[in-house]
Design an enzyme around this catalytic site. Structure first.
Site, PDB file in Angstrom:
ATOM      1  N   LEU A  36      26.025 -25.408  44.840  1.00  0.00           N
ATOM      2  CA  LEU A  36      27.405 -25.078  45.186  1.00  0.00           C
ATOM      3  C   LEU A  36      27.643 -23.579  45.142  1.00  0.00           C
ATOM      4  O   LEU A  36      28.417 -23.045  45.937  1.00  0.00           O
ATOM      5  CB  LEU A  36      28.380 -25.773  44.226  1.00  0.00           C
ATOM      6  CG  LEU A  36      28.501 -27.294  44.362  1.00  0.00           C
ATOM      7  CD1 LEU A  36      29.420 -27.842  43.280  1.00  0.00           C
ATOM      8  CD2 LEU A  36      29.026 -27.660  45.733  1.00  0.00           C
ATOM      9  N   VAL A  44      25.713 -23.311  39.876  1.00  0.00           N
ATOM     10  CA  VAL A  44      26.440 -24.568  39.792  1.00  0.00           C
ATOM     11  C   VAL A  44      25.954 -25.478  40.923  1.00  0.00           C
ATOM     12  O   VAL A  44      25.853 -25.045  42.077  1.00  0.00           O
ATOM     13  CB  VAL A  44      27.961 -24.358  39.906  1.00  0.00           C
ATOM     14  CG1 VAL A  44      28.692 -25.702  39.884  1.00  0.00           C
ATOM     15  CG2 VAL A  44      28.471 -23.479  38.768  1.00  0.00           C
ATOM     16  N   LYS A  59      26.328 -26.907  35.613  1.00  0.00           N
ATOM     17  CA  LYS A  59      26.253 -25.457  35.458  1.00  0.00           C
ATOM     18  C   LYS A  59      24.999 -25.143  34.650  1.00  0.00           C
ATOM     19  O   LYS A  59      24.842 -25.630  33.523  1.00  0.00           O
ATOM     20  CB  LYS A  59      27.498 -24.934  34.748  1.00  0.00           C
ATOM     21  CG  LYS A  59      27.553 -23.406  34.631  1.00  0.00           C
ATOM     22  CD  LYS A  59      28.872 -22.973  34.006  1.00  0.00           C
ATOM     23  CE  LYS A  59      28.968 -21.453  33.886  1.00  0.00           C
ATOM     24  NZ  LYS A  59      30.246 -21.016  33.288  1.00  0.00           N
ATOM     25  N   ASP A 155      40.968 -14.936  28.918  1.00  0.00           N
ATOM     26  CA  ASP A 155      40.639 -14.476  30.271  1.00  0.00           C
ATOM     27  C   ASP A 155      41.476 -15.229  31.304  1.00  0.00           C
ATOM     28  O   ASP A 155      40.946 -15.763  32.284  1.00  0.00           O
ATOM     29  CB  ASP A 155      39.147 -14.647  30.545  1.00  0.00           C
ATOM     30  CG  ASP A 155      38.645 -13.761  31.698  1.00  0.00           C
ATOM     31  OD1 ASP A 155      39.366 -12.802  32.060  1.00  0.00           O
ATOM     32  OD2 ASP A 155      37.554 -14.038  32.226  1.00  0.00           O
TER      33      ASP A 155
END
Length: 302
Positions: A36, A44, A59, A155
């Site tokens: 991906l 990923v 992942k 974040d």
């Protein structure tokens, strides 16, 4: 489109292609179907359960990252954080392991849709207020659930929010990337932040993050306010020629009003966002729920 490295979970570094897992590789009970996206930390993949057909995303850290104890610690902390919170608006990570070649991985739900950053790029000067609030309200609930467990994300930004359509076609936000989250009680962990070290993305960093001071949920409230500003105006409150210039503005520059940037926005919305972005953490709302409720009240009154 599916959840990709679309800068949502990773960066964009084609050098990771040498470590691609070939189609058909079995990880746990899942068979890899396709790549991906990839970035500086890993890749990923789309995968499907070999028996029941459930789809998932995998992942995988790069080999050199899997040999870095701090990176592995953060990787584990991310999986641990989302499983402590277990909220419908936070991506689900449900398995963790290590490949025979030493690379660490985790399995997570496969999302279809687009990042909030991509949605913002398609907008003309920011999202309509009702659409923005429909996204912000569940995100605030998810973060409030994290904060109640002593977890600060650190974040918050549109890049770390993914929009996936529900059964009726409405966008359901999912908060991603707890890789630098601060967990309560992790003071002795391998990934403890050293004094004076900034953690986060300069465009969205709270003043205390810029200074490298200890942070809590109030840093998330500040970053959330920056994100609200960007969603409603189409631009960040502070910009500059360098990351350092932006961080200096977070610390010392007055907060611009959204209505001065985008005149179509009612000035009633300025106050709640300014309060989220107070330089002093003690002057921010006590919780994100309180902050977003104030924004909603202002929008309704306008």
């Amino acid at each position: 489109m599916p959840l990709e490295a679309d800068a949502t979970l990773l960066g964009s570094d084609p050098a990771g292609s040498a470590e691609d897992l070939p189609e058909g590789t079995v990880i746990g009970d899942y068979r890899v179907e396709s790549l991906l996206g990839e970035g500086g930390f890993g890749s990923v993949y789309r995968a499907t359960h070999t028996v029941i057909g459930k789809r998932a995303a995998v992942k995988v850290l790069k080999r050199e990252m899997s040999k870095n104890s701090e990176m592995v610690s953060r990787f584990i902390a991310e999986a641990r954080a989302v499983n402590e919170i277990r909220h419908r608006n936070i991506i689900d990570i449900f398995a963790f392991g290590q490949l025979p070649d030493g690379r660490h991985y985790y399995l997570m739900e496969l999302l279809e849709g687009e990042s909030l950053e991509a949605r913002l790029r398609r907008s003309d000067g920011g999202l309509p207020v009702p659409e923005a609030i429909a996204i912000l309200r569940p995100l605030a609930r998810a973060l409030h659930a994290a904060h109640a467990r002593g977890i600060a994300h650190r974040d918050i930004k549109p890049e770390n929010v993914f929009l996936t359509p529900d059964e009726e076609g409405h966008a359901t936000p999912k908060l991603l990337d707890f890789g630098i989250a601060k967990l309560a009680g992790d003071g002795g962990s391998k990934h403890r932040t050293a004094p004076g070290v900034q953690m986060g993305t300069p465009m969205y960093m709270a003043p205390e993050q810029v200074h490298g001071r200890p942070v809590d949920h109030r840093a998330d409230i500040y970053s959330f306010g920056v994100m609200v500003f960007e969603l409603l105006t189409g631009q960040a409150p502070f910009d500059g020629e360098s990351a350092m210039a932006v961080m200096v503005k977070h610390v010392s520059a007055p907060i611009p009003s959204m209505s001065s940037v985008t005149p179509k926005l009612p000035p009633e919305l300025d106050g709640p966002v300014r309060q989220m972005m107070e330089k002093d953490p003690d002057r921010r709302p006590a919780s994100l729920l309180e902050a977003v409720d104030a924004l909603i009240v202002a929008a309704e009154s306008a």
